[in-house]
Design a protein around this motif. Structure first.
Motif, PDB file in Angstrom:
ATOM      1  N   GLY A  21       0.838  -1.272  -0.004  1.00  0.00           N
ATOM      2  CA  GLY A  21      -0.028  -0.070  -0.089  1.00  0.00           C
ATOM      3  C   GLY A  21       0.823   1.273   0.033  1.00  0.00           C
ATOM      4  O   GLY A  21       0.389   2.050  -0.673  1.00  0.00           O
ATOM      5  N   LEU A  22       1.919   1.398   0.855  1.00  0.00           N
ATOM      6  CA  LEU A  22       2.842   2.419   0.812  1.00  0.00           C
ATOM      7  C   LEU A  22       3.415   2.742  -0.337  1.00  0.00           C
ATOM      8  O   LEU A  22       3.719   3.735  -0.940  1.00  0.00           O
ATOM      9  CB  LEU A  22       3.723   2.300   1.961  1.00  0.00           C
ATOM     10  N   ASP A  23       3.689   1.499  -1.299  1.00  0.00           N
ATOM     11  CA  ASP A  23       4.535   1.560  -2.582  1.00  0.00           C
ATOM     12  C   ASP A  23       3.622   1.975  -3.491  1.00  0.00           C
ATOM     13  O   ASP A  23       3.943   2.924  -4.302  1.00  0.00           O
ATOM     14  CB  ASP A  23       5.214   0.425  -2.799  1.00  0.00           C
ATOM     15  N   TRP A  24       2.432   1.520  -3.372  1.00  0.00           N
ATOM     16  CA  TRP A  24       1.279   2.037  -4.199  1.00  0.00           C
ATOM     17  C   TRP A  24       0.922   3.505  -4.211  1.00  0.00           C
ATOM     18  O   TRP A  24       0.882   4.337  -5.136  1.00  0.00           O
ATOM     19  CB  TRP A  24      -0.173   1.178  -4.204  1.00  0.00           C
ATOM     20  N   LEU A  25       0.921   4.069  -2.769  1.00  0.00           N
ATOM     21  CA  LEU A  25       0.465   5.493  -2.696  1.00  0.00           C
ATOM     22  C   LEU A  25       1.541   6.167  -3.017  1.00  0.00           C
ATOM     23  O   LEU A  25       1.552   7.408  -3.697  1.00  0.00           O
ATOM     24  CB  LEU A  25       0.362   5.595  -1.240  1.00  0.00           C
ATOM     25  N   ALA A  26       3.073   6.168  -2.867  1.00  0.00           N
ATOM     26  CA  ALA A  26       4.120   6.700  -3.045  1.00  0.00           C
ATOM     27  C   ALA A  26       4.538   6.834  -4.723  1.00  0.00           C
ATOM     28  O   ALA A  26       5.038   7.947  -4.975  1.00  0.00           O
ATOM     29  CB  ALA A  26       5.311   6.183  -2.103  1.00  0.00           C
ATOM     30  N   ASP A  27       4.490   5.716  -5.160  1.00  0.00           N
ATOM     31  CA  ASP A  27       5.093   5.453  -6.596  1.00  0.00           C
ATOM     32  C   ASP A  27       3.725   5.282  -7.675  1.00  0.00           C
ATOM     33  O   ASP A  27       4.114   5.260  -8.758  1.00  0.00           O
ATOM     34  CB  ASP A  27       5.763   4.379  -6.962  1.00  0.00           C
ATOM     35  N   GLY A  28       2.518   5.036  -7.234  1.00  0.00           N
ATOM     36  CA  GLY A  28       1.293   4.677  -8.043  1.00  0.00           C
ATOM     37  C   GLY A  28       1.323   3.363  -8.624  1.00  0.00           C
ATOM     38  O   GLY A  28       0.535   2.907  -9.363  1.00  0.00           O
ATOM     39  N   GLN A  29       2.422   2.612  -8.199  1.00  0.00           N
ATOM     40  CA  GLN A  29       2.471   1.242  -8.618  1.00  0.00           C
ATOM     41  C   GLN A  29       2.999   0.552  -7.253  1.00  0.00           C
ATOM     42  O   GLN A  29       3.966   0.541  -6.794  1.00  0.00           O
ATOM     43  CB  GLN A  29       3.605   0.763  -9.830  1.00  0.00           C
ATOM     44  N   ALA A  30       2.044  -0.621  -7.160  1.00  0.00           N
ATOM     45  CA  ALA A  30       2.713  -1.687  -6.034  1.00  0.00           C
ATOM     46  C   ALA A  30       3.644  -2.684  -6.642  1.00  0.00           C
ATOM     47  O   ALA A  30       3.369  -3.406  -7.723  1.00  0.00           O
ATOM     48  CB  ALA A  30       1.405  -2.304  -5.536  1.00  0.00           C
TER      49      ALA A  30
END
Length: 59
Positions: A21-30
């Motif tokens: 989730g953090l990766d998805w929020l930060a980069d737009g991709q998980a």
């Protein structure tokens, strides 16, 4: 008590969802591979800590 009773499944799942989730929020991709690696490392650390604490209480 069986070994499977001591596996930190819910904790590892929480780490996986948090990292993904953090990766998805930060980069737009998980990136699921990074999340799986972090979850496995956290699970191994929890198993080791539980084993060490259990052994320490017996002494």
């Amino acid at each position: 008590m069986a070994f499977a009773d001591n596996l930190p499944i819910s904790e590892s799942l929480g780490v996986f969802v948090g990292v993904a989730g953090l990766d998805w929020l930060a980069d737009g991709q998980a990136e699921p591979l990074n999340a799986v690696l972090a979850a496995v490392a956290a699970g191994a650390a929890i198993v080791a800590a539980r084993h060490w604490l259990k052994r320490r209480r017996k002494d």
